[in-house]
Design a protein around this motif. Structure first.
Motif, PDB file in Angstrom:
ATOM      1  N   VAL A  43       0.842  -1.201   0.000  1.00 22.26           N
ATOM      2  CA  VAL A  43       0.000   0.000   0.000  1.00 22.26           C
ATOM      3  C   VAL A  43       0.872   1.243   0.000  1.00 22.26           C
ATOM      4  O   VAL A  43       1.769   1.383   0.830  1.00 22.26           O
ATOM      5  CB  VAL A  43      -0.922   0.023   1.240  1.00 22.26           C
ATOM      6  CG1 VAL A  43      -1.795   1.277   1.242  1.00 22.26           C
ATOM      7  CG2 VAL A  43      -1.788  -1.224   1.296  1.00 22.26           C
ATOM      8  N   CYS A  48      -3.124   6.460  -0.733  1.00 25.39           N
ATOM      9  CA  CYS A  48      -4.320   5.851  -0.135  1.00 25.39           C
ATOM     10  C   CYS A  48      -5.152   6.900   0.606  1.00 25.39           C
ATOM     11  O   CYS A  48      -4.612   7.715   1.353  1.00 25.39           O
ATOM     12  CB  CYS A  48      -3.898   4.754   0.843  1.00 25.39           C
ATOM     13  SG  CYS A  48      -5.261   4.067   1.788  1.00 25.39           S
ATOM     14  N   VAL A  49      -6.471   6.868   0.353  1.00 25.55           N
ATOM     15  CA  VAL A  49      -7.372   7.821   1.024  1.00 25.55           C
ATOM     16  C   VAL A  49      -8.278   7.115   2.041  1.00 25.55           C
ATOM     17  O   VAL A  49      -9.277   7.668   2.477  1.00 25.55           O
ATOM     18  CB  VAL A  49      -8.231   8.589  -0.009  1.00 25.55           C
ATOM     19  CG1 VAL A  49      -7.359   9.483  -0.871  1.00 25.55           C
ATOM     20  CG2 VAL A  49      -9.049   7.623  -0.859  1.00 25.55           C
ATOM     21  N   ASN A  50      -7.937   5.865   2.373  1.00 29.70           N
ATOM     22  CA  ASN A  50      -8.704   5.099   3.368  1.00 29.70           C
ATOM     23  C   ASN A  50     -10.171   4.908   2.982  1.00 29.70           C
ATOM     24  O   ASN A  50     -11.042   4.927   3.844  1.00 29.70           O
ATOM     25  CB  ASN A  50      -8.626   5.762   4.751  1.00 29.70           C
ATOM     26  CG  ASN A  50      -7.253   5.643   5.351  1.00 29.70           C
ATOM     27  OD1 ASN A  50      -6.581   4.636   5.171  1.00 29.70           O
ATOM     28  ND2 ASN A  50      -6.811   6.671   6.037  1.00 29.70           N
ATOM     29  N   CYS A  51     -10.438   4.714   1.690  1.00 29.51           N
ATOM     30  CA  CYS A  51     -11.832   4.494   1.270  1.00 29.51           C
ATOM     31  C   CYS A  51     -12.329   3.117   1.685  1.00 29.51           C
ATOM     32  O   CYS A  51     -13.521   2.868   1.741  1.00 29.51           O
ATOM     33  CB  CYS A  51     -11.963   4.648  -0.240  1.00 29.51           C
ATOM     34  SG  CYS A  51     -11.164   3.315  -1.171  1.00 29.51           S
ATOM     35  N   LEU A  52     -11.410   2.185   1.947  1.00 28.82           N
ATOM     36  CA  LEU A  52     -11.686   0.834   2.451  1.00 28.82           C
ATOM     37  C   LEU A  52     -12.292  -0.108   1.417  1.00 28.82           C
ATOM     38  O   LEU A  52     -12.822  -1.151   1.766  1.00 28.82           O
ATOM     39  CB  LEU A  52     -12.583   0.897   3.702  1.00 28.82           C
ATOM     40  CG  LEU A  52     -11.926   1.609   4.878  1.00 28.82           C
ATOM     41  CD1 LEU A  52     -12.898   1.712   6.030  1.00 28.82           C
ATOM     42  CD2 LEU A  52     -10.666   0.898   5.315  1.00 28.82           C
ATOM     43  N   ARG A  53     -12.220   0.259   0.148  1.00 30.47           N
ATOM     44  CA  ARG A  53     -12.693  -0.653  -0.898  1.00 30.47           C
ATOM     45  C   ARG A  53     -11.896  -1.970  -0.838  1.00 30.47           C
ATOM     46  O   ARG A  53     -12.459  -3.051  -0.925  1.00 30.47           O
ATOM     47  CB  ARG A  53     -12.518   0.015  -2.264  1.00 30.47           C
ATOM     48  CG  ARG A  53     -13.107  -0.741  -3.412  1.00 30.47           C
ATOM     49  CD  ARG A  53     -12.915   0.067  -4.685  1.00 30.47           C
ATOM     50  NE  ARG A  53     -13.373  -0.642  -5.848  1.00 30.47           N
ATOM     51  CZ  ARG A  53     -14.606  -0.579  -6.319  1.00 30.47           C
ATOM     52  NH1 ARG A  53     -15.499   0.171  -5.726  1.00 30.47           N
ATOM     53  NH2 ARG A  53     -14.961  -1.270  -7.389  1.00 30.47           N
ATOM     54  N   CYS A  54     -10.581  -1.853  -0.670  1.00 30.57           N
ATOM     55  CA  CYS A  54      -9.735  -3.054  -0.611  1.00 30.57           C
ATOM     56  C   CYS A  54     -10.128  -3.920   0.589  1.00 30.57           C
ATOM     57  O   CYS A  54     -10.168  -5.145   0.496  1.00 30.57           O
ATOM     58  CB  CYS A  54      -8.270  -2.658  -0.546  1.00 30.57           C
ATOM     59  SG  CYS A  54      -7.874  -1.548   0.816  1.00 30.57           S
ATOM     60  N   VAL A  70      -4.863   1.826   6.285  1.00 36.72           N
ATOM     61  CA  VAL A  70      -5.017   0.409   5.976  1.00 36.72           C
ATOM     62  C   VAL A  70      -3.646  -0.260   5.936  1.00 36.72           C
ATOM     63  O   VAL A  70      -2.656   0.341   5.534  1.00 36.72           O
ATOM     64  CB  VAL A  70      -5.769   0.158   4.653  1.00 36.72           C
ATOM     65  CG1 VAL A  70      -7.196   0.637   4.740  1.00 36.72           C
ATOM     66  CG2 VAL A  70      -5.054   0.751   3.479  1.00 36.72           C
ATOM     67  N   CYS A  87      -8.505  -1.159  -6.288  1.00 41.64           N
ATOM     68  CA  CYS A  87      -8.165   0.181  -5.794  1.00 41.64           C
ATOM     69  C   CYS A  87      -8.180   1.166  -6.950  1.00 41.64           C
ATOM     70  O   CYS A  87      -7.379   1.074  -7.876  1.00 41.64           O
ATOM     71  CB  CYS A  87      -6.799   0.185  -5.119  1.00 41.64           C
ATOM     72  SG  CYS A  87      -6.326   1.848  -4.595  1.00 41.64           S
ATOM     73  N   LEU A  89      -7.408   4.232  -7.000  1.00 42.22           N
ATOM     74  CA  LEU A  89      -6.370   5.257  -6.961  1.00 42.22           C
ATOM     75  C   LEU A  89      -4.982   4.689  -7.213  1.00 42.22           C
ATOM     76  O   LEU A  89      -3.974   5.388  -7.029  1.00 42.22           O
ATOM     77  CB  LEU A  89      -6.399   5.963  -5.601  1.00 42.22           C
ATOM     78  CG  LEU A  89      -7.679   6.732  -5.314  1.00 42.22           C
ATOM     79  CD1 LEU A  89      -7.621   7.334  -3.918  1.00 42.22           C
ATOM     80  CD2 LEU A  89      -7.908   7.814  -6.345  1.00 42.22           C
ATOM     81  N   ALA A  91      -3.315   2.805  -5.444  1.00 43.70           N
ATOM     82  CA  ALA A  91      -2.528   2.925  -4.215  1.00 43.70           C
ATOM     83  C   ALA A  91      -1.984   1.581  -3.753  1.00 43.70           C
ATOM     84  O   ALA A  91      -1.262   1.519  -2.760  1.00 43.70           O
ATOM     85  CB  ALA A  91      -3.381   3.552  -3.109  1.00 43.70           C
ATOM     86  N   ILE A  92      -2.330   0.495  -4.468  1.00 44.31           N
ATOM     87  CA  ILE A  92      -1.780  -0.820  -4.130  1.00 44.31           C
ATOM     88  C   ILE A  92      -1.069  -1.372  -5.347  1.00 44.31           C
ATOM     89  O   ILE A  92      -1.607  -1.352  -6.459  1.00 44.31           O
ATOM     90  CB  ILE A  92      -2.881  -1.806  -3.686  1.00 44.31           C
ATOM     91  CG1 ILE A  92      -3.581  -1.297  -2.434  1.00 44.31           C
ATOM     92  CG2 ILE A  92      -2.288  -3.189  -3.435  1.00 44.31           C
ATOM     93  CD1 ILE A  92      -4.666  -2.224  -1.899  1.00 44.31           C
TER      94      ILE A  92
HETATM   95  S1  SF4 Z   1      -8.860   0.786  -2.010  1.00 45.26           S
HETATM   96 FE1  SF4 Z   1      -6.954   1.959  -2.312  1.00 45.26          FE
HETATM   97  S2  SF4 Z   1      -7.409   4.042  -1.607  1.00 45.26           S
HETATM   98 FE2  SF4 Z   1      -8.992   2.695  -0.801  1.00 45.26          FE
HETATM   99  S3  SF4 Z   1      -8.266   2.098   1.242  1.00 45.26           S
HETATM  100 FE3  SF4 Z   1      -7.572   0.519  -0.180  1.00 45.26          FE
HETATM  101  S4  SF4 Z   1      -5.513   1.158  -0.782  1.00 45.26           S
HETATM  102 FE4  SF4 Z   1      -6.517   2.936   0.120  1.00 45.26          FE
END
Ligand code: SF4
Ligand code: SF4
Length: 99
Positions: A43, A48-54, A70, A87, A89, A91-92
Motif C-alpha cells: 500500500v 491511499c485515502v482510506n476508502c476501504l474498498r480493498c 489500511v 483500488c 487510486l 494505491a496498491i
Molecule cells: S482501495 Fe486503495 S485508496 Fe482505498 S483504502 Fe484501499 S488502498 Fe486505500
C-alpha cells in the motif's frame, strides 16, 4: 427462549468505525500463506485515502487498520491481487516476493 436483540445498524463514517480484520485478535484463519505467495500487495500510504474498498473485497479479510491507515497482514495474504485491481487510486501495487 429469549430472542436476541437486534443492534441498530450505523453506517460507518470513518476507518475507526469498521471492525478489525478477522486475522487479528480472535481471528479464524490458521494457515499462513506467506510461504507460497509469489507477489504481495504493498500500500502506498501517500496515495491511499482510506476508502476501504480493498478491505471490503479482500477474500481473506487480511486488510486491517493500523494507526488510522489500511495495512495488510502478510502472514495470511495469499497474493491474489484483487485489492490492487479494485483500488481506483492505484494505491496498491503487487510486488514480486524476494525468495
Ligand atoms: S482501495 Fe486503495 S485508496 Fe482505498 S483504502 Fe484501499 S488502498 Fe486505500
Ligand atoms: S492480495 Fe488478495 S489476499 Fe492479499 S490483501 Fe490483496 S485481496 Fe487480500
Amino acid at each position: 427462549m429469549e430472542k436476541p436483540k437486534l443492534v441498530e445498524y450505523k453506517r460507518p463514517k470513518h476507518i475507526n468505525d469498521y471492525p478489525t480484520g478477522p486475522t487479528t485478535e480472535g481471528g479464524k484463519l490458521v494457515e499462513k500463506n506467506a510461504g507460497w505467495r509469489t507477489y504481495k500487495p504493498v500500500v502506498d500510504k501517500e496515495k491511499c485515502v482510506n476508502c476501504l474498498r480493498c478491505y471490503l473485497v479482500c477474500p481473506d479479510g487480511v486488510i486491517f487498520k493500523s494507526e488510522g491507515k489500511v495495512d495488510i497482514d502478510y502472514d495470511f495474504c495469499k497474493g491474489c491481487g484483487i485489492c490492487e485491481y479494485e483500488c481506483k487510486l492505484d494505491a496498491i501495487k503487487m510486488i514480486k516476493e524476494d525468495k
